[in-house]
Design a protein around this motif. Sequence first.
Motif, PDB file in Angstrom:
ATOM      1  N   LEU A 240      11.700 -23.398   3.947  1.00 45.57           N
ATOM      2  CA  LEU A 240      11.214 -22.090   3.525  1.00 45.57           C
ATOM      3  C   LEU A 240      11.163 -22.055   2.010  1.00 45.57           C
ATOM      4  CD1 LEU A 240      10.582 -19.305   4.944  1.00 45.57           C
ATOM      5  CD2 LEU A 240      12.869 -18.639   4.238  1.00 45.57           C
ATOM      6  N   HIS A 241      10.138 -21.424   1.479  1.00 46.52           N
ATOM      7  CA  HIS A 241       9.955 -21.326   0.028  1.00 46.52           C
ATOM      8  C   HIS A 241       9.885 -19.859  -0.369  1.00 46.52           C
ATOM      9  CE1 HIS A 241       8.488 -21.997  -3.999  1.00 46.52           C
ATOM     10  NE2 HIS A 241       7.368 -21.347  -3.742  1.00 46.52           N
ATOM     11  N   ILE A 242      10.697 -19.464  -1.346  1.00 50.39           N
ATOM     12  CA  ILE A 242      10.689 -18.102  -1.869  1.00 50.39           C
ATOM     13  C   ILE A 242      10.051 -18.122  -3.253  1.00 50.39           C
ATOM     14  CG2 ILE A 242      12.067 -16.079  -2.486  1.00 50.39           C
ATOM     15  CD1 ILE A 242      12.329 -16.725   0.439  1.00 50.39           C
ATOM     16  N   GLN A 243       9.095 -17.238  -3.492  1.00 48.58           N
ATOM     17  CA  GLN A 243       8.450 -17.196  -4.797  1.00 48.58           C
ATOM     18  C   GLN A 243       8.105 -15.762  -5.187  1.00 48.58           C
ATOM     19  OE1 GLN A 243       4.775 -19.490  -3.995  1.00 48.58           O
ATOM     20  NE2 GLN A 243       3.620 -17.610  -4.410  1.00 48.58           N
ATOM     21  N   VAL A 244       7.946 -15.564  -6.482  1.00 47.08           N
ATOM     22  CA  VAL A 244       7.486 -14.283  -7.009  1.00 47.08           C
ATOM     23  C   VAL A 244       5.970 -14.324  -7.066  1.00 47.08           C
ATOM     24  CG1 VAL A 244       7.531 -12.699  -8.968  1.00 47.08           C
ATOM     25  CG2 VAL A 244       9.584 -14.004  -8.372  1.00 47.08           C
ATOM     26  N   GLY A 245       5.340 -13.300  -6.508  1.00 44.32           N
ATOM     27  CA  GLY A 245       3.883 -13.222  -6.511  1.00 44.32           C
ATOM     28  C   GLY A 245       3.297 -13.548  -5.150  1.00 44.32           C
ATOM     29  N   LEU A 246       2.425 -12.675  -4.670  1.00 39.56           N
ATOM     30  CA  LEU A 246       1.757 -12.877  -3.385  1.00 39.56           C
ATOM     31  C   LEU A 246       0.439 -13.606  -3.606  1.00 39.56           C
ATOM     32  CD1 LEU A 246       1.390 -12.151  -0.294  1.00 39.56           C
ATOM     33  CD2 LEU A 246       0.146 -10.128  -1.110  1.00 39.56           C
ATOM     34  N   PRO A 247       0.236 -14.767  -2.983  1.00 40.60           N
ATOM     35  CA  PRO A 247      -1.068 -15.435  -3.090  1.00 40.60           C
ATOM     36  C   PRO A 247      -2.184 -14.533  -2.570  1.00 40.60           C
ATOM     37  CG  PRO A 247       0.582 -16.935  -2.183  1.00 40.60           C
ATOM     38  CD  PRO A 247       1.206 -15.573  -2.212  1.00 40.60           C
ATOM     39  N   THR A 248      -3.291 -14.483  -3.277  1.00 37.64           N
ATOM     40  CA  THR A 248      -4.363 -13.546  -2.929  1.00 37.64           C
ATOM     41  C   THR A 248      -4.913 -13.803  -1.530  1.00 37.64           C
ATOM     42  OG1 THR A 248      -5.950 -14.975  -4.067  1.00 37.64           O
ATOM     43  CG2 THR A 248      -5.032 -13.139  -5.313  1.00 37.64           C
ATOM     44  N   GLU A 249      -4.901 -15.048  -1.091  1.00 35.59           N
ATOM     45  CA  GLU A 249      -5.459 -15.351   0.229  1.00 35.59           C
ATOM     46  C   GLU A 249      -4.596 -14.817   1.369  1.00 35.59           C
ATOM     47  OE1 GLU A 249      -3.150 -19.124  -1.016  1.00 35.59           O
ATOM     48  OE2 GLU A 249      -4.398 -17.577  -1.962  1.00 35.59           O
ATOM     49  N   LEU A 250      -3.404 -14.320   1.041  1.00 38.39           N
ATOM     50  CA  LEU A 250      -2.517 -13.778   2.071  1.00 38.39           C
ATOM     51  C   LEU A 250      -2.503 -12.255   2.084  1.00 38.39           C
ATOM     52  CD1 LEU A 250       0.480 -16.274   1.698  1.00 38.39           C
ATOM     53  CD2 LEU A 250      -1.319 -16.274   3.442  1.00 38.39           C
ATOM     54  N   SER A 251      -3.472 -11.631   1.436  1.00 36.27           N
ATOM     55  CA  SER A 251      -3.511 -10.166   1.359  1.00 36.27           C
ATOM     56  C   SER A 251      -3.595  -9.516   2.736  1.00 36.27           C
ATOM     57  CB  SER A 251      -4.700  -9.715   0.504  1.00 36.27           C
ATOM     58  OG  SER A 251      -4.557 -10.129  -0.823  1.00 36.27           O
ATOM     59  N   VAL A 252      -4.433 -10.056   3.599  1.00 36.72           N
ATOM     60  CA  VAL A 252      -4.600  -9.459   4.933  1.00 36.72           C
ATOM     61  C   VAL A 252      -3.291  -9.525   5.715  1.00 36.72           C
ATOM     62  CG1 VAL A 252      -5.781  -9.660   7.151  1.00 36.72           C
ATOM     63  CG2 VAL A 252      -7.069  -9.932   5.022  1.00 36.72           C
ATOM     64  N   THR A 253      -2.640 -10.680   5.677  1.00 39.50           N
ATOM     65  CA  THR A 253      -1.361 -10.840   6.376  1.00 39.50           C
ATOM     66  C   THR A 253      -0.302  -9.919   5.788  1.00 39.50           C
ATOM     67  OG1 THR A 253      -1.898 -13.157   6.803  1.00 39.50           O
ATOM     68  CG2 THR A 253       0.386 -12.485   7.125  1.00 39.50           C
ATOM     69  N   ALA A 254      -0.271  -9.811   4.464  1.00 35.12           N
ATOM     70  CA  ALA A 254       0.711  -8.944   3.807  1.00 35.12           C
ATOM     71  C   ALA A 254       0.506  -7.493   4.201  1.00 35.12           C
ATOM     72  CB  ALA A 254       0.616  -9.100   2.292  1.00 35.12           C
ATOM     73  N   ALA A 255      -0.741  -7.047   4.249  1.00 30.33           N
ATOM     74  CA  ALA A 255      -1.029  -5.669   4.656  1.00 30.33           C
ATOM     75  C   ALA A 255      -0.584  -5.424   6.090  1.00 30.33           C
ATOM     76  CB  ALA A 255      -2.518  -5.378   4.498  1.00 30.33           C
ATOM     77  N   ARG A 256      -0.784  -6.413   6.955  1.00 32.17           N
ATOM     78  CA  ARG A 256      -0.353  -6.264   8.353  1.00 32.17           C
ATOM     79  C   ARG A 256       1.166  -6.180   8.454  1.00 32.17           C
ATOM     80  NH1 ARG A 256       1.731  -9.733  11.698  1.00 32.17           N
ATOM     81  NH2 ARG A 256       1.098 -11.566  10.477  1.00 32.17           N
ATOM     82  N   LEU A 257       1.864  -7.075   7.743  1.00 35.75           N
ATOM     83  CA  LEU A 257       3.333  -7.057   7.771  1.00 35.75           C
ATOM     84  C   LEU A 257       3.873  -5.725   7.255  1.00 35.75           C
ATOM     85  CD1 LEU A 257       4.587 -10.548   6.530  1.00 35.75           C
ATOM     86  CD2 LEU A 257       4.553  -9.640   8.849  1.00 35.75           C
ATOM     87  N   TYR A 258       3.306  -5.251   6.159  1.00 37.78           N
ATOM     88  CA  TYR A 258       3.771  -3.998   5.561  1.00 37.78           C
ATOM     89  C   TYR A 258       3.489  -2.831   6.498  1.00 37.78           C
ATOM     90  CZ  TYR A 258       5.482  -1.620   1.393  1.00 37.78           C
ATOM     91  OH  TYR A 258       6.256  -0.922   0.487  1.00 37.78           O
TER      92      TYR A 258
END
Length: 199
Positions: free
Chosen positions: A4-22
């Motif tokens: 698992l990798h933890i990083q600061v900043g959401l990659p733009t290509e993951l916007s759809v997934t991030a919106a779904r999770l949120y």
Amino acid sequence: MSSLHIQVGLPTELSVTAARLYADAFQRKLSPILGPRPTLEAILQASLYHPNAIVALRDGALLGLAGIQHQQKHFVDVGWSHLRQFHGSLGALWRAGLGLLLMRPHRPDELLMDGIAVDSSARGQGIGSLLLEAVCTFARQEGYARVRLDVIDTNPGARRLYERHGFRAVHTQSLGWLKPVFGFGSATEMVKLVIGVTP
């Protein structure tokens, strides 16, 4: 299994997934303001401020995220233009007013966490704990004295997680007549001091 990798900043290509999770995590709280699920996800996707997220990735897949308010911007930075685009001027007006009722002022020396969400397939793997630790580390590195978050009364599991990581309740605010609108009765402000605390 890859790490698992933890990083600061959401990659733009993951916007759809991030919106779904949120949306999965906060639909009940946000739908009265942003609208039903499809509209909610669309507004979230349009309003994400990618630098203000700390994310958990595995093989490029987004497993969890924690939003933060940093440099005067929220991770979910919904503005008037977003509300008007999806709900028109009149709808945007009353929805913006409703949203203001949930806003709380915060101190300039505290990092405000906008929420934490973990994909249902990845729960129970300690990802929420890793994200919380990363938020506190980021806050310390950026010179914040403390991290603050709000937890609602219908999510006791989240409150227990925060307490295990050293967050302490400092104030509880009742929603009163707004309880039927948002589906929860109160929100508790929790704080953790991070300056002077060793990692």
